[in-house]
Design a protein around this motif. Sequence first.
Motif, PDB file in Angstrom:
ATOM      1  N   VAL A  94       0.818  -1.208   0.000  1.00  0.00           N
ATOM      2  CA  VAL A  94       0.000   0.000   0.000  1.00  0.00           C
ATOM      3  C   VAL A  94       0.858   1.266   0.000  1.00  0.00           C
ATOM      4  CG1 VAL A  94      -0.332   0.105   2.505  1.00  0.00           C
ATOM      5  CG2 VAL A  94      -2.055   1.074   0.985  1.00  0.00           C
ATOM      6  N   LYS A  95       2.007   1.235   0.644  1.00  0.00           N
ATOM      7  CA  LYS A  95       2.902   2.407   0.664  1.00  0.00           C
ATOM      8  C   LYS A  95       3.388   2.712  -0.746  1.00  0.00           C
ATOM      9  CE  LYS A  95       6.089   5.280   2.588  1.00  0.00           C
ATOM     10  NZ  LYS A  95       6.370   6.140   1.468  1.00  0.00           N
ATOM     11  N   ALA A  96       3.792   1.674  -1.494  1.00  0.00           N
ATOM     12  CA  ALA A  96       4.254   1.876  -2.871  1.00  0.00           C
ATOM     13  C   ALA A  96       3.124   2.392  -3.761  1.00  0.00           C
ATOM     14  CB  ALA A  96       4.822   0.577  -3.436  1.00  0.00           C
ATOM     15  N   VAL A  97       1.900   1.920  -3.514  1.00  0.00           N
ATOM     16  CA  VAL A  97       0.746   2.418  -4.277  1.00  0.00           C
ATOM     17  C   VAL A  97       0.545   3.897  -3.977  1.00  0.00           C
ATOM     18  CG1 VAL A  97      -1.762   2.266  -4.538  1.00  0.00           C
ATOM     19  CG2 VAL A  97      -0.402   0.185  -4.458  1.00  0.00           C
ATOM     20  N   ALA A 116      -2.765   7.599   4.156  1.00  0.00           N
ATOM     21  CA  ALA A 116      -3.990   8.166   4.742  1.00  0.00           C
ATOM     22  C   ALA A 116      -4.849   8.840   3.678  1.00  0.00           C
ATOM     23  CB  ALA A 116      -3.631   9.147   5.852  1.00  0.00           C
ATOM     24  N   SER A 117      -4.207   9.482   2.715  1.00  0.00           N
ATOM     25  CA  SER A 117      -4.959  10.153   1.650  1.00  0.00           C
ATOM     26  C   SER A 117      -5.736   9.151   0.796  1.00  0.00           C
ATOM     27  CB  SER A 117      -4.016  10.960   0.759  1.00  0.00           C
ATOM     28  OG  SER A 117      -3.443  12.014   1.485  1.00  0.00           O
ATOM     29  N   LEU A 118      -5.168   7.977   0.593  1.00  0.00           N
ATOM     30  CA  LEU A 118      -5.885   6.951  -0.179  1.00  0.00           C
ATOM     31  C   LEU A 118      -7.225   6.641   0.472  1.00  0.00           C
ATOM     32  CD1 LEU A 118      -3.085   4.343  -1.039  1.00  0.00           C
ATOM     33  CD2 LEU A 118      -4.063   6.075  -2.547  1.00  0.00           C
ATOM     34  N   TYR A 119      -7.209   6.564   1.800  1.00  0.00           N
ATOM     35  CA  TYR A 119      -8.418   6.173   2.530  1.00  0.00           C
ATOM     36  C   TYR A 119      -9.419   7.316   2.675  1.00  0.00           C
ATOM     37  CZ  TYR A 119      -5.688   2.005   3.301  1.00  0.00           C
ATOM     38  OH  TYR A 119      -4.937   0.873   3.100  1.00  0.00           O
ATOM     39  N   GLN A 120      -9.066   8.483   2.194  1.00  0.00           N
ATOM     40  CA  GLN A 120     -10.052   9.554   2.107  1.00  0.00           C
ATOM     41  C   GLN A 120     -10.955   9.352   0.894  1.00  0.00           C
ATOM     42  OE1 GLN A 120      -7.826  13.197   1.932  1.00  0.00           O
ATOM     43  NE2 GLN A 120      -7.353  13.186   4.119  1.00  0.00           N
ATOM     44  N   TYR A 121     -10.459   8.583  -0.067  1.00  0.00           N
ATOM     45  CA  TYR A 121     -11.204   8.372  -1.302  1.00  0.00           C
ATOM     46  C   TYR A 121     -11.761   6.960  -1.448  1.00  0.00           C
ATOM     47  CZ  TYR A 121      -9.054  12.777  -2.705  1.00  0.00           C
ATOM     48  OH  TYR A 121      -8.677  14.090  -2.767  1.00  0.00           O
TER      49      TYR A 121
END
Length: 196
Positions: free
Chosen positions: A34-37, A46-51
């Motif tokens: 997930v970090k590489a994504v 954390a920004s990924l999980y905002q979307y």
Amino acid sequence: MRTVNEEARRANQTEIMEACFDCYAENGLFAVGVKAVADACGCNVASLYQYFDNLDDLIVRSTEHCMSRVEDEFMAKAPMDAEALVRFIDEIPYWTAEHHGKKYRLMYQVYTHPKYREYGRQFFEGVNRRYTEYARRLEGQLGIPWQKLTPLIFILIRACVHYALFEDEFYLKAQIGVLKEILALYMETYTPNTMA
């Protein structure tokens, strides 16, 4: 009516889906954390999980979004007359492999995974509807009933995807050869004047 914030959010979400899909397509579904994504998307985790609800949600939605775009590109090249059809059949497998081979490999990694199989089934139900609709439109141009054209479209798509995945020239030539023979028979049967 959409607000500017909603439109910006949707644009950001689309950018993340496309960057995520490209990252996985380049590296494989199981080789990227997930970090590489997040890094590939230009944001933090954390920004990924905002979307997106979670990583699975991101994977499924990015696959659907990006493969729908691949399908749109493919269909934009699809011919609507007999003259362009043979050329299209000859050229499209190589174009597809060059432009979308990695994407097809990822799509199959995602949609054959037990966790995501149901999403794959839903996606391909949509594909079935869209290609059947294309066959219905093509019927008016070629005079061949859409019920006859639909399976031919699926043969072509399968040949293109298989070639994009494995660059198997033997399989491609065999499928394209049969496809052209059947198409020629249908053209003689349903539209005899177009072959003159």
